[in-house]
Design an enzyme around this catalytic site. Structure first.
Site, mmCIF file in Angstrom:
data_model
loop_
_atom_site.group_PDB
_atom_site.id
_atom_site.type_symbol
_atom_site.label_atom_id
_atom_site.label_comp_id
_atom_site.label_asym_id
_atom_site.label_seq_id
_atom_site.Cartn_x
_atom_site.Cartn_y
_atom_site.Cartn_z
ATOM 1 N N LEU A 37 0.863 -1.098 -0.072
ATOM 2 C CA LEU A 37 0.044 0.100 0.118
ATOM 3 C C LEU A 37 0.843 1.292 -0.109
ATOM 4 O O LEU A 37 0.274 2.595 0.198
ATOM 5 C CB LEU A 37 -1.082 -0.055 1.372
ATOM 6 C CG LEU A 37 -2.135 -1.276 1.234
ATOM 7 C CD1 LEU A 37 -2.784 -1.190 2.319
ATOM 8 C CD2 LEU A 37 -2.732 -1.253 -0.090
ATOM 9 N N CYS A 38 2.148 1.174 -0.277
ATOM 10 C CA CYS A 38 3.023 2.260 -0.457
ATOM 11 C C CYS A 38 2.770 2.995 -1.762
ATOM 12 O O CYS A 38 2.692 2.432 -2.585
ATOM 13 C CB CYS A 38 4.680 1.948 -0.244
ATOM 14 S SG CYS A 38 4.730 1.572 1.331
ATOM 15 N N HIS A 39 2.866 4.495 -1.534
ATOM 16 C CA HIS A 39 3.061 5.035 -2.876
ATOM 17 C C HIS A 39 4.030 5.187 -3.408
ATOM 18 O O HIS A 39 5.251 5.203 -2.974
ATOM 19 C CB HIS A 39 2.529 6.473 -2.721
ATOM 20 C CG HIS A 39 1.097 6.862 -2.248
ATOM 21 N ND1 HIS A 39 0.825 6.462 -0.717
ATOM 22 C CD2 HIS A 39 -0.025 6.980 -2.704
ATOM 23 C CE1 HIS A 39 -0.447 7.032 -0.524
ATOM 24 N NE2 HIS A 39 -1.123 7.146 -1.734
ATOM 25 N N MET B 220 8.744 4.512 5.139
ATOM 26 C CA MET B 220 9.149 2.917 4.596
ATOM 27 C C MET B 220 10.251 2.813 3.655
ATOM 28 O O MET B 220 10.858 1.779 3.901
ATOM 29 C CB MET B 220 7.691 2.351 3.917
ATOM 30 C CG MET B 220 6.272 2.624 4.937
ATOM 31 S SD MET B 220 6.896 1.459 6.487
ATOM 32 C CE MET B 220 7.124 0.038 5.707
ATOM 33 N N GLU B 221 10.289 3.833 2.858
ATOM 34 C CA GLU B 221 11.631 3.743 1.909
ATOM 35 C C GLU B 221 12.897 3.793 2.994
ATOM 36 O O GLU B 221 13.862 3.245 2.704
ATOM 37 C CB GLU B 221 11.706 5.096 1.102
ATOM 38 C CG GLU B 221 10.644 4.914 0.136
ATOM 39 C CD GLU B 221 9.127 5.066 0.476
ATOM 40 O OE1 GLU B 221 8.392 4.998 -0.123
ATOM 41 O OE2 GLU B 221 9.085 5.370 1.446
ATOM 42 N N ASP C 195 23.785 -11.977 3.857
ATOM 43 C CA ASP C 195 24.005 -12.829 2.405
ATOM 44 C C ASP C 195 25.326 -12.943 2.280
ATOM 45 O O ASP C 195 25.891 -14.112 1.714
ATOM 46 C CB ASP C 195 23.197 -12.454 1.228
ATOM 47 C CG ASP C 195 23.321 -13.342 0.105
ATOM 48 O OD1 ASP C 195 23.232 -14.420 0.234
ATOM 49 O OD2 ASP C 195 23.768 -12.812 -0.945
#
Length: 166
Positions: free
Chosen positions: A82-84, A120-121, A135
């Protein structure tokens, strides 16, 4: 500066019938917004020394993690439903080896001029950079731990300035 949720607060990604929705930001003013997030990758001193010396089998661990974090920030809307999608104006990834931890402190700063924030970014950038470090060193040490991914600071937007208490 940390604000707790109150009874009057509503989840912005849930509509009145309880369904998930993307928030409508079309009426919001485009302003400069910045978010800073941080996390840690904890490992043995020997593994950290391997990273610092540049002798990891897969190559430049910190360089690869930095690029992965920046790429992840740019693709956050493809990962978080739901992020733009945002036209980011700045993404920096600082990765600091810390012998006391031992491990690496990963910090992302993301900036945009737009109608919605970039928390969020910044969090996605840190998460993917930490995963990339894991990793690249997992063949040497499987017990590496990713800890404490959190929002450090948010500047701009209607809710104003937030700084974590930590």
């Amino acid at each position: 500066m940390a604000r707790k949720a109150s009874k009057g607060d509503a989840l912005t990604h849930i509509d009145s019938s309880g369904e998930a929705r993307m928030v409508d930001v079309s009426d919001k003013t485009a302003t400069e917004r910045t978010a800073v997030a941080e996390g840690r990758v904890v490992m043995s001193k020997a593994t950290l020394d391997l990273i610092i010396s540049g002798n990891a089998k897969k190559g430049d661990v910190l360089g690869a993690a930095r690029i992965a974090g920046i790429m992840a920030a740019k693709r956050t809307s493809e990962l978080i439903p739901l992020c733009h999608p945002l036209a980011l104006s700045k993404v920096t990834l600082d990765i600091t080896p810390d012998k006391k931890l031992p491990g690496c402190i990963v910090r992302a700063t993301v900036k945009v001029t737009g109608p919605t924030g970039v928390e969020m970014e910044a969090l996605t950038a840190v998460s993917v950079a930490c995963l990339t470090i894991y990793d690249m060193i997992k063949a040497v040490e499987r017990g590496v731990r990713i800890d404490g991914i959190h929002l450090v600071e948010k500047i701009g937007g209607k809710s104003g300035h937030y700084r974590a208490d930590r």
